[in-house]
Design a protein around this motif. Sequence first.
Motif, PDB file in Angstrom:
ATOM      1  N   SER A 331       0.977  -1.515  -0.262  1.00 34.82           N
ATOM      2  CA  SER A 331      -0.255  -0.177   0.050  1.00 34.82           C
ATOM      3  C   SER A 331       0.842   1.781   0.094  1.00 34.82           C
ATOM      4  O   SER A 331       0.567   1.982  -0.750  1.00 34.82           O
ATOM      5  CB  SER A 331      -0.766  -0.076   1.326  1.00 34.82           C
ATOM      6  N   VAL A 332       1.949   0.979   0.707  1.00 38.14           N
ATOM      7  CA  VAL A 332       2.992   2.161   0.987  1.00 38.14           C
ATOM      8  C   VAL A 332       3.538   2.320  -0.619  1.00 38.14           C
ATOM      9  O   VAL A 332       3.995   3.520  -0.918  1.00 38.14           O
ATOM     10  CB  VAL A 332       4.457   2.289   1.832  1.00 38.14           C
ATOM     11  N   VAL A 333       4.194   1.311  -1.024  1.00 35.91           N
ATOM     12  CA  VAL A 333       4.855   1.324  -2.314  1.00 35.91           C
ATOM     13  C   VAL A 333       3.890   2.008  -3.300  1.00 35.91           C
ATOM     14  O   VAL A 333       4.323   2.723  -4.246  1.00 35.91           O
ATOM     15  CB  VAL A 333       4.909  -0.015  -2.582  1.00 35.91           C
ATOM     16  N   GLY A 334       2.972   1.719  -3.132  1.00 34.31           N
ATOM     17  CA  GLY A 334       1.445   1.468  -4.806  1.00 34.31           C
ATOM     18  C   GLY A 334       1.395   3.248  -3.988  1.00 34.31           C
ATOM     19  O   GLY A 334       1.635   4.246  -5.729  1.00 34.31           O
ATOM     20  N   THR A 335       1.452   3.376  -3.305  1.00 31.44           N
ATOM     21  CA  THR A 335       1.355   5.545  -3.189  1.00 31.44           C
ATOM     22  C   THR A 335       2.625   6.039  -3.690  1.00 31.44           C
ATOM     23  O   THR A 335       2.778   7.033  -4.247  1.00 31.44           O
ATOM     24  CB  THR A 335       1.302   5.582  -1.548  1.00 31.44           C
ATOM     25  N   ARG A 336       4.044   5.192  -3.175  1.00 31.07           N
ATOM     26  CA  ARG A 336       4.791   6.513  -3.619  1.00 31.07           C
ATOM     27  C   ARG A 336       5.009   6.084  -4.960  1.00 31.07           C
ATOM     28  O   ARG A 336       5.720   6.764  -6.115  1.00 31.07           O
ATOM     29  CB  ARG A 336       6.150   6.082  -2.548  1.00 31.07           C
ATOM     30  N   LEU A 337       4.881   4.631  -5.439  1.00 37.33           N
ATOM     31  CA  LEU A 337       4.872   4.943  -7.186  1.00 37.33           C
ATOM     32  C   LEU A 337       3.895   5.590  -8.149  1.00 37.33           C
ATOM     33  O   LEU A 337       4.425   6.161  -9.039  1.00 37.33           O
ATOM     34  CB  LEU A 337       4.536   3.423  -7.511  1.00 37.33           C
ATOM     35  N   SER A 338       2.596   6.363  -7.303  1.00 35.23           N
ATOM     36  CA  SER A 338       1.691   7.042  -8.487  1.00 35.23           C
ATOM     37  C   SER A 338       2.435   8.790  -8.024  1.00 35.23           C
ATOM     38  O   SER A 338       1.908   8.984  -9.054  1.00 35.23           O
ATOM     39  CB  SER A 338       0.868   7.507  -7.317  1.00 35.23           C
ATOM     40  N   ARG A 345      -1.517   1.814 -14.398  1.00 27.66           N
ATOM     41  CA  ARG A 345      -0.697   0.985 -14.242  1.00 27.66           C
ATOM     42  C   ARG A 345      -0.390   0.445 -13.236  1.00 27.66           C
ATOM     43  O   ARG A 345      -0.751  -0.522 -13.081  1.00 27.66           O
ATOM     44  CB  ARG A 345       0.781   1.931 -15.435  1.00 27.66           C
ATOM     45  N   ILE A 346      -0.378   1.343 -12.026  1.00 22.81           N
ATOM     46  CA  ILE A 346      -0.480  -0.142 -10.699  1.00 22.81           C
ATOM     47  C   ILE A 346      -1.645  -0.712 -10.400  1.00 22.81           C
ATOM     48  O   ILE A 346      -1.180  -1.768  -9.978  1.00 22.81           O
ATOM     49  CB  ILE A 346      -0.426   1.544  -9.274  1.00 22.81           C
ATOM     50  N   VAL A 347      -2.700  -0.126 -10.689  1.00 22.45           N
ATOM     51  CA  VAL A 347      -3.610  -1.170 -10.639  1.00 22.45           C
ATOM     52  C   VAL A 347      -3.522  -2.214 -11.113  1.00 22.45           C
ATOM     53  O   VAL A 347      -3.555  -3.514 -11.028  1.00 22.45           O
ATOM     54  CB  VAL A 347      -5.261  -0.415 -10.805  1.00 22.45           C
ATOM     55  N   ARG A 348      -2.508  -2.020 -12.614  1.00 19.89           N
ATOM     56  CA  ARG A 348      -3.117  -3.657 -13.609  1.00 19.89           C
ATOM     57  C   ARG A 348      -2.054  -3.828 -12.696  1.00 19.89           C
ATOM     58  O   ARG A 348      -2.048  -5.226 -12.946  1.00 19.89           O
ATOM     59  CB  ARG A 348      -2.770  -2.698 -15.042  1.00 19.89           C
ATOM     60  N   VAL A 349      -0.886  -4.103 -12.409  1.00 22.10           N
ATOM     61  CA  VAL A 349       0.444  -3.917 -11.807  1.00 22.10           C
ATOM     62  C   VAL A 349      -0.459  -5.271 -10.622  1.00 22.10           C
ATOM     63  O   VAL A 349      -0.215  -6.101 -10.753  1.00 22.10           O
ATOM     64  CB  VAL A 349       1.391  -3.087 -11.467  1.00 22.10           C
ATOM     65  N   GLY A 350      -1.111  -5.054 -10.204  1.00 26.51           N
ATOM     66  CA  GLY A 350      -1.904  -5.609  -8.608  1.00 26.51           C
ATOM     67  C   GLY A 350      -2.371  -6.753  -9.189  1.00 26.51           C
ATOM     68  O   GLY A 350      -2.306  -7.662  -8.802  1.00 26.51           O
ATOM     69  N   GLN A 351      -3.229  -6.064 -10.383  1.00 27.87           N
ATOM     70  CA  GLN A 351      -4.246  -7.295 -10.372  1.00 27.87           C
ATOM     71  C   GLN A 351      -3.380  -8.448 -11.580  1.00 27.87           C
ATOM     72  O   GLN A 351      -3.712  -9.594 -11.307  1.00 27.87           O
ATOM     73  CB  GLN A 351      -5.013  -6.827 -11.978  1.00 27.87           C
ATOM     74  N   TRP A 352      -2.962  -8.122 -11.939  1.00 30.53           N
ATOM     75  CA  TRP A 352      -2.011  -9.395 -12.510  1.00 30.53           C
ATOM     76  C   TRP A 352      -0.755  -9.608 -11.309  1.00 30.53           C
ATOM     77  O   TRP A 352      -0.795 -11.101 -12.014  1.00 30.53           O
ATOM     78  CB  TRP A 352      -0.935  -8.982 -13.463  1.00 30.53           C
ATOM     79  N   THR A 353      -0.820  -9.338 -10.268  1.00 36.51           N
ATOM     80  CA  THR A 353       0.417  -9.903  -9.031  1.00 36.51           C
ATOM     81  C   THR A 353      -0.918 -11.060  -8.940  1.00 36.51           C
ATOM     82  O   THR A 353      -0.561 -12.167  -7.930  1.00 36.51           O
ATOM     83  CB  THR A 353       0.236  -8.651  -8.428  1.00 36.51           C
ATOM     84  N   GLY A 382      -0.984 -10.340  -1.049  1.00 33.96           N
ATOM     85  CA  GLY A 382      -0.796  -9.067  -0.471  1.00 33.96           C
ATOM     86  C   GLY A 382      -0.356  -8.213  -1.152  1.00 33.96           C
ATOM     87  O   GLY A 382      -0.773  -7.030  -1.036  1.00 33.96           O
ATOM     88  N   ALA A 383       0.737  -8.014  -1.495  1.00 37.71           N
ATOM     89  CA  ALA A 383       1.458  -7.386  -2.577  1.00 37.71           C
ATOM     90  C   ALA A 383       0.358  -6.609  -3.797  1.00 37.71           C
ATOM     91  O   ALA A 383       0.635  -5.678  -3.848  1.00 37.71           O
ATOM     92  CB  ALA A 383       2.759  -8.011  -3.210  1.00 37.71           C
ATOM     93  N   GLY A 384      -0.574  -7.457  -4.474  1.00 37.88           N
ATOM     94  CA  GLY A 384      -1.475  -7.517  -5.134  1.00 37.88           C
ATOM     95  C   GLY A 384      -2.654  -6.594  -5.135  1.00 37.88           C
ATOM     96  O   GLY A 384      -2.934  -5.166  -5.591  1.00 37.88           O
ATOM     97  N   LEU A 385      -2.855  -7.010  -3.459  1.00 47.77           N
ATOM     98  CA  LEU A 385      -4.197  -5.782  -3.269  1.00 47.77           C
ATOM     99  C   LEU A 385      -3.573  -4.771  -2.783  1.00 47.77           C
ATOM    100  O   LEU A 385      -4.957  -4.007  -1.786  1.00 47.77           O
ATOM    101  CB  LEU A 385      -4.290  -7.270  -1.432  1.00 47.77           C
ATOM    102  N   GLY A 386      -2.172  -4.797  -2.111  1.00 46.19           N
ATOM    103  CA  GLY A 386      -1.389  -3.223  -1.648  1.00 46.19           C
ATOM    104  C   GLY A 386      -2.052  -2.695  -2.450  1.00 46.19           C
ATOM    105  O   GLY A 386      -2.214  -1.923  -2.497  1.00 46.19           O
ATOM    106  N   LEU A 387      -1.539  -3.064  -4.649  1.00 45.49           N
ATOM    107  CA  LEU A 387      -1.179  -1.856  -4.911  1.00 45.49           C
ATOM    108  C   LEU A 387      -2.690  -1.807  -4.998  1.00 45.49           C
ATOM    109  O   LEU A 387      -2.268   0.029  -5.726  1.00 45.49           O
ATOM    110  CB  LEU A 387      -0.543  -2.670  -6.049  1.00 45.49           C
ATOM    111  N   LEU A 388      -3.992  -2.347  -4.833  1.00 42.70           N
ATOM    112  CA  LEU A 388      -4.652  -1.351  -5.703  1.00 42.70           C
ATOM    113  C   LEU A 388      -5.403  -1.440  -4.884  1.00 42.70           C
ATOM    114  O   LEU A 388      -6.337   0.042  -4.792  1.00 42.70           O
ATOM    115  CB  LEU A 388      -5.482  -2.548  -5.585  1.00 42.70           C
ATOM    116  N   ALA A 389      -5.132  -0.918  -3.102  1.00 40.16           N
ATOM    117  CA  ALA A 389      -5.583  -0.633  -2.218  1.00 40.16           C
ATOM    118  C   ALA A 389      -4.595   1.223  -2.757  1.00 40.16           C
ATOM    119  O   ALA A 389      -5.783   1.790  -1.020  1.00 40.16           O
ATOM    120  CB  ALA A 389      -4.781  -0.852  -1.002  1.00 40.16           C
TER     121      ALA A 389
END
Length: 556
Positions: A331-338, A345-353, A382-389
Amino acid sequence: MKKWSVVLILGAAQFVMVLDSTVMNVSISTVVADLDSSVTAMQTAITFYTLTMAATMLLGAKLGDIWGRRRALVIGSIVYAAGSLVTALSPNMLTLFLGWSVVEGLGAVLVIPAIAALLADNYDGPDRVTAFAAIGAVSGAAVAAGPLIGGFMTTYLSWRYVFVAEVVIMAVVVVFAGRIADKAARRRLGIDVPSVLLSASGLVAIVYGMLQSKVWGWIVPLRSPEIGGVEIAPLGISLTAWLIVVGGALLSLFFARQRRLVARGRDPLLHVQLLSIRRLRSGLSVLGGQYAITAGLFFMVPVYLQMTLGFDALETGVRIFPLSVSLILFSVVGTRLSARWSPKRIVRVGQWTLAASSLVLLTAVDPELSSPAFGLGMFCAGAGLGLLASQLGNVNMSSVTEKETSEVGGLQGVFQNLGSSLGTALIGSILIGALATSFASGVAQSSLPAETQAIVAERTEGGVEIVPADSVPEIATEAGLGDAEAAELQTVYVQSQLASLRTALFALILLALASLLLSRGIPDDVPRRSGAAPTQAPSTPRGPDSGPEESTSVER
């Protein structure tokens, strides 16, 4: 410290909301034994806990506008505490269902929308950012700690003490709620009762139909309910299919009624034109899929660990812990990547993960679930769910103007809890249905004598219950089987449980891949930042996924 007292009070309420959604999953076998019930009954209770919230969340948000958010928080906390007390004292599954699945769910639909709105009322600018981040951190901590707290309490004390603690915490929230400012003016709104009934009954019909698919069948009737000895399967079609059709029709009537109410100048329960906003519709759909996958995993894995491997609640919580930790971390990583990647892109990476993690878990399925691949699969899930979150709350809230954020917050609550109830109902029913099919096939192909196979077929004619694997020999002996036959039957049953887990995980892969189709409307542009952090906290499970944006843009 006084400045952040509101965060502490609301954070305590938020912790309970999140904790309650994870604590029961690791306690399934213990609750089943304590209340002399079944895994199927627990599946129903878990499903209806979130379904109650999904069906009444829009009403709860509307009541908060009418009563005032602080009053809604207090009333909801009292109702929630009453439900927790009933649950803690439950002598049977029916009482637990009423206390936990119904009363607590009704309390939560008042508390959850109030938390986000009161945070926005009490903090501005950078303080608001900090406040929402703190609530997001509390949600994440509860997700991670919930299985361990529930596991420890259930293993060494009793699962009932968790609900006693919830009563105490919600009482503290009520006592100190007077310190929370409620700046929003109460609105004179009408509540359209037919709209409430149409939306609630439509959602209940669809989810309950899916929940019963393991018994009734999807289209071809299996074991239909009977009235006066007559099976209820209209036109030879399973009642599951009819309930889903009826539920869909009721929801269509709900949407049509909302449009008529707006045309007549009356207050709708939901401004359905919001769903014409492409990015909002896509964000809510992906959010529902995220919660469905989470709920499916949190049901199927604990059931196997406890009922097949005989793990206690704490051991189950430890096995789930990698998912909880990686969800918070990413969740923190996704926030930084934004800052560099677009939300899409982040959501798609999360879904594929998520899809890849389900595949890893499928390949890691073995009788003990002890391979490093299983831990890796849970961590990746958990990583995929965190990126979506990290993205979906912001995507949804930035789709509308600030005036509409309260209603969108209610919609997020609906999709979160509807996704959770559908995930538990659908994946759980696939798990239990696959067990019955695999067990029947295993017995037919075994070396058991024909008369023994006939006895087993007769005893399991109404379906196969999920029971502890080590109890099968005793059950078989009571049915008149010899020791050797009982041991072979146990082997068949364990293999059937393993096969049903594989089937459920494959269904999870399909669900994760299907969610890719829902993310086409997610914004594909990198948001421009002006040196400030986003005004929303990551949308961690069971929490208010976001707060209002300081500036918004609407894409229709």
